[in-house]
Scaffold this motif. Structure first.
Motif, mmCIF file in Angstrom:
data_model
loop_
_atom_site.group_PDB
_atom_site.id
_atom_site.type_symbol
_atom_site.label_atom_id
_atom_site.label_comp_id
_atom_site.label_asym_id
_atom_site.label_seq_id
_atom_site.Cartn_x
_atom_site.Cartn_y
_atom_site.Cartn_z
ATOM 1 N N ASP A 11 -7.455 -4.729 2.198
ATOM 2 C CA ASP A 11 -6.630 -3.853 1.360
ATOM 3 C C ASP A 11 -7.320 -2.507 1.168
ATOM 4 O O ASP A 11 -8.511 -2.355 1.455
ATOM 5 C CB ASP A 11 -6.372 -4.501 0.000
ATOM 6 N N CYS A 12 -6.566 -1.526 0.691
ATOM 7 C CA CYS A 12 -7.159 -0.235 0.365
ATOM 8 C C CYS A 12 -6.214 0.524 -0.553
ATOM 9 O O CYS A 12 -5.019 0.212 -0.628
ATOM 10 C CB CYS A 12 -7.473 0.581 1.616
ATOM 11 N N PRO A 13 -6.724 1.528 -1.261
ATOM 12 C CA PRO A 13 -5.871 2.319 -2.145
ATOM 13 C C PRO A 13 -4.798 3.073 -1.361
ATOM 14 O O PRO A 13 -5.044 3.535 -0.245
ATOM 15 C CB PRO A 13 -6.860 3.299 -2.797
ATOM 16 N N GLU A 55 12.504 -0.167 -8.311
ATOM 17 C CA GLU A 55 11.427 -1.035 -8.786
ATOM 18 C C GLU A 55 10.060 -0.654 -8.230
ATOM 19 O O GLU A 55 9.068 -1.315 -8.532
ATOM 20 C CB GLU A 55 11.743 -2.489 -8.415
ATOM 21 N N THR A 56 10.019 0.405 -7.401
ATOM 22 C CA THR A 56 8.755 0.723 -6.733
ATOM 23 C C THR A 56 8.098 2.012 -7.207
ATOM 24 O O THR A 56 6.961 2.290 -6.810
ATOM 25 C CB THR A 56 8.954 0.798 -5.204
ATOM 26 N N ASP A 57 8.748 2.807 -8.037
ATOM 27 C CA ASP A 57 8.125 4.051 -8.497
ATOM 28 C C ASP A 57 6.818 3.796 -9.243
ATOM 29 O O ASP A 57 5.857 4.550 -9.110
ATOM 30 C CB ASP A 57 9.090 4.833 -9.390
ATOM 31 N N GLU A 58 6.783 2.735 -10.030
ATOM 32 C CA GLU A 58 5.602 2.499 -10.856
ATOM 33 C C GLU A 58 4.414 1.949 -10.062
ATOM 34 O O GLU A 58 3.299 1.854 -10.593
ATOM 35 C CB GLU A 58 5.944 1.538 -12.002
ATOM 36 N N ILE A 59 4.612 1.601 -8.804
ATOM 37 C CA ILE A 59 3.498 1.035 -8.030
ATOM 38 C C ILE A 59 2.600 2.115 -7.427
ATOM 39 O O ILE A 59 1.516 1.804 -6.924
ATOM 40 C CB ILE A 59 4.002 0.097 -6.908
ATOM 41 N N LEU A 60 3.014 3.376 -7.460
ATOM 42 C CA LEU A 60 2.253 4.451 -6.814
ATOM 43 C C LEU A 60 0.790 4.508 -7.251
ATOM 44 O O LEU A 60 -0.102 4.622 -6.407
ATOM 45 C CB LEU A 60 2.937 5.800 -7.067
ATOM 46 N N PRO A 61 0.471 4.428 -8.546
ATOM 47 C CA PRO A 61 -0.938 4.540 -8.944
ATOM 48 C C PRO A 61 -1.750 3.259 -8.793
ATOM 49 O O PRO A 61 -2.958 3.269 -9.023
ATOM 50 C CB PRO A 61 -0.845 4.946 -10.421
ATOM 51 N N LYS A 62 -1.104 2.170 -8.410
ATOM 52 C CA LYS A 62 -1.814 0.887 -8.320
ATOM 53 C C LYS A 62 -2.605 0.783 -7.025
ATOM 54 O O LYS A 62 -2.136 1.142 -5.954
ATOM 55 C CB LYS A 62 -0.821 -0.277 -8.393
ATOM 56 N N GLY A 63 -3.828 0.267 -7.136
ATOM 57 C CA GLY A 63 -4.616 -0.011 -5.941
ATOM 58 C C GLY A 63 -4.102 -1.263 -5.254
ATOM 59 O O GLY A 63 -3.192 -1.940 -5.737
ATOM 60 N N PHE A 137 -5.291 7.021 5.133
ATOM 61 C CA PHE A 137 -5.255 6.939 3.674
ATOM 62 C C PHE A 137 -6.181 5.820 3.206
ATOM 63 O O PHE A 137 -6.386 4.832 3.907
ATOM 64 C CB PHE A 137 -3.817 6.745 3.159
ATOM 65 N N GLY A 138 -6.737 5.985 2.034
ATOM 66 C CA GLY A 138 -7.720 5.037 1.506
ATOM 67 C C GLY A 138 -9.146 5.524 1.678
ATOM 68 O O GLY A 138 -10.031 5.180 0.888
ATOM 69 N N HIS A 280 -16.744 -4.918 -1.785
ATOM 70 C CA HIS A 280 -15.306 -4.714 -1.957
ATOM 71 C C HIS A 280 -14.969 -3.734 -3.076
ATOM 72 O O HIS A 280 -13.805 -3.360 -3.230
ATOM 73 C CB HIS A 280 -14.617 -6.059 -2.198
ATOM 74 N N LEU A 281 -15.974 -3.302 -3.822
ATOM 75 C CA LEU A 281 -15.757 -2.229 -4.777
ATOM 76 C C LEU A 281 -15.168 -1.004 -4.071
ATOM 77 O O LEU A 281 -14.342 -0.274 -4.624
ATOM 78 C CB LEU A 281 -17.087 -1.851 -5.433
ATOM 79 N N GLN A 282 -15.559 -0.809 -2.810
ATOM 80 C CA GLN A 282 -15.102 0.352 -2.040
ATOM 81 C C GLN A 282 -13.611 0.293 -1.708
ATOM 82 O O GLN A 282 -13.001 1.306 -1.396
ATOM 83 C CB GLN A 282 -15.910 0.459 -0.741
ATOM 84 N N ARG A 283 -13.031 -0.889 -1.747
ATOM 85 C CA ARG A 283 -11.611 -1.046 -1.439
ATOM 86 C C ARG A 283 -10.713 -0.880 -2.665
ATOM 87 O O ARG A 283 -9.506 -0.694 -2.524
ATOM 88 C CB ARG A 283 -11.347 -2.441 -0.857
ATOM 89 N N GLY A 284 -11.283 -0.972 -3.846
ATOM 90 C CA GLY A 284 -10.464 -1.084 -5.048
ATOM 91 C C GLY A 284 -10.192 0.219 -5.757
ATOM 92 O O GLY A 284 -10.644 1.293 -5.362
ATOM 93 N N GLY A 285 -9.426 0.106 -6.829
ATOM 94 C CA GLY A 285 -9.171 1.225 -7.715
ATOM 95 C C GLY A 285 -7.901 1.985 -7.396
ATOM 96 O O GLY A 285 -7.278 1.824 -6.348
#
Length: 350
Positions: A11-13, A55-63, A137-138, A280-285
């Motif tokens: 996964d990635c941001p 239902e997908t607008d709010e997912i933009l800031p989620k990692g 991206f990410g 995996h800290l590098q993948r998150g946030g």
């Protein structure tokens, strides 16, 4: 038009930014989208969820990814490929947008070449090592995460007069380590593209300590090529494959190079040295603004390719423009760190 999406591999941001943009683009044209859950595993099992623009607008800031991910390789068994083809037909799908790195897009490319399967690729990897696109991206969010972590480690390294060795992701390419090393004014960084003689790094750290710098910061890619001299002067190489475990695509699980380097630095210099594995800290946030915009732009253009029925392509960033390139070209060669970045960084590594 009915379009399916999936996110595969690590996964990635900004994965969610791509999902949101594809869904919006298809829905604006009167189509519908579904999301296969957990990458190619969901396409094999027919496990999916409907996706609606509202239902997908709010997912933009989620990692991460709301669809989940996996490293499933359908080409391990021909029967699994047949299940994907069968599910695609049964669900009445017109196209599949695969969002992933070299392995995920490699499956998409093979499905297109073998069966003319209606696939479109979107390049995703924090490693930034996919050919045919300037940046993935990410990557930007990952760099900011590493930069913040190293900034924090610097204060404790300075307080205790230690050398800190920070292990970063990067199996075959040193983009993360090199860019983070430059951004954090590291004393040294080690990458897969250029072999490093650790004894030279140790001499550099000793010279800087003698000149008045009482701590050191060293960054190392998990797949770096590192040589060192033993007590008899024989050159040996740091082992990268200690676990021996492999994933579905045959990649050996890496990890542990940071500790080996830290132990060698301590034994060769006498300086107290500690290692930190960012993992995996590098993948998150939450994704950075840059990654949110890039992911959104790539998703829009992937959706437009689906609407135009221009399959077997991957969307890519070239300069400031989003272009379409053949999937086979995109996964044919890994993009390693250009020599010019290493030459520029060398001014600060002497």
């Amino acid at each position: 038009m009915k379009v399916a999406l999936l996110t595969g591999g690590g996964d990635c941001p900004a994965l969610n930014a791509v999902i949101r943009a594809v869904v919006r683009t298809i829905e604006n044209a009167g189509g519908e989208t579904i999301g296969f859950l957990e990458g190619w595993r969901g396409a094999i099992e027919g496990n999916f969820t409907p996706l609606k623009a509202c239902e997908t607008d709010e997912i933009l800031p989620k990692g991460g990814t709301i669809l989940g991910s996996s490293r499933t390789n359908p080409y391990k068994d021909p029967a699994l490929v047949e299940k994907i083809l069968s599910n695609f037909k049964e669900l009445g799908l017109d196209a599949l947008v695969a969002i992933g790195g070299d392995d995920t897009l490699g499956v998409a490319s093979k499905l297109y070449s073998d069966y003319k399967f209606n696939t479109i690729g979107v390049p995703k990897t924090i490693d930034n090592d996919l050919s045919s696109t300037d940046f993935t991206f990410g990557f930007d969010t990952c760099l900011n995460t590493v930069m913040d972590a190293v900034d924090k480690l610097r204060t404790t390294a300075e307080s205790h007069r230690r050398v800190m060795v920070v292990e970063c992701m990067g199996r075959h390419a040193g983009w993360i380590t090199a860019f983070s090393g430059i951004a954090n004014s590291a004393d040294a960084f080690m990458v897969p593209e250029r072999p490093t003689l650790l004894d030279d790094v140790c001499e550099l750290l000793k010279r800087r300590r003698e000149a008045g710098k009482k701590y050191g910061m060293v960054l190392v890619s998990e797949g770096a090529t590192i040589n060192y001299k033993d007590a008899n002067g024989n050159v040996k190489t740091v082992d990268l494959s200690q676990t021996g475990k492999k994933d579905d695509f045959g990649h050996i699980q890496l990890g542990g190079i940071g500790k080996q380097v830290a132990d060698l630095i301590k034994s060769k210099t006498g300086i107290e040295t500690r290692e930190v594995v960012l993992g995996h800290l590098q993948r998150g946030g939450s994704p950075s603004a840059y990654d949110r915009v890039l992911g959104t732009r790539l998703g829009i253009h992937a959706g437009r390719l689906a609407l135009k029925k221009d399959f077997g392509k991957m969307v890519a960033l070239r300069g400031l423009k989003i272009v379409a390139v053949p999937l086979a070209e995109a996964v044919g060669q890994m993009r390693t760190l250009p020599e010019e970045f290493l030459d520029e960084a060398s001014e600060f590594l002497r």
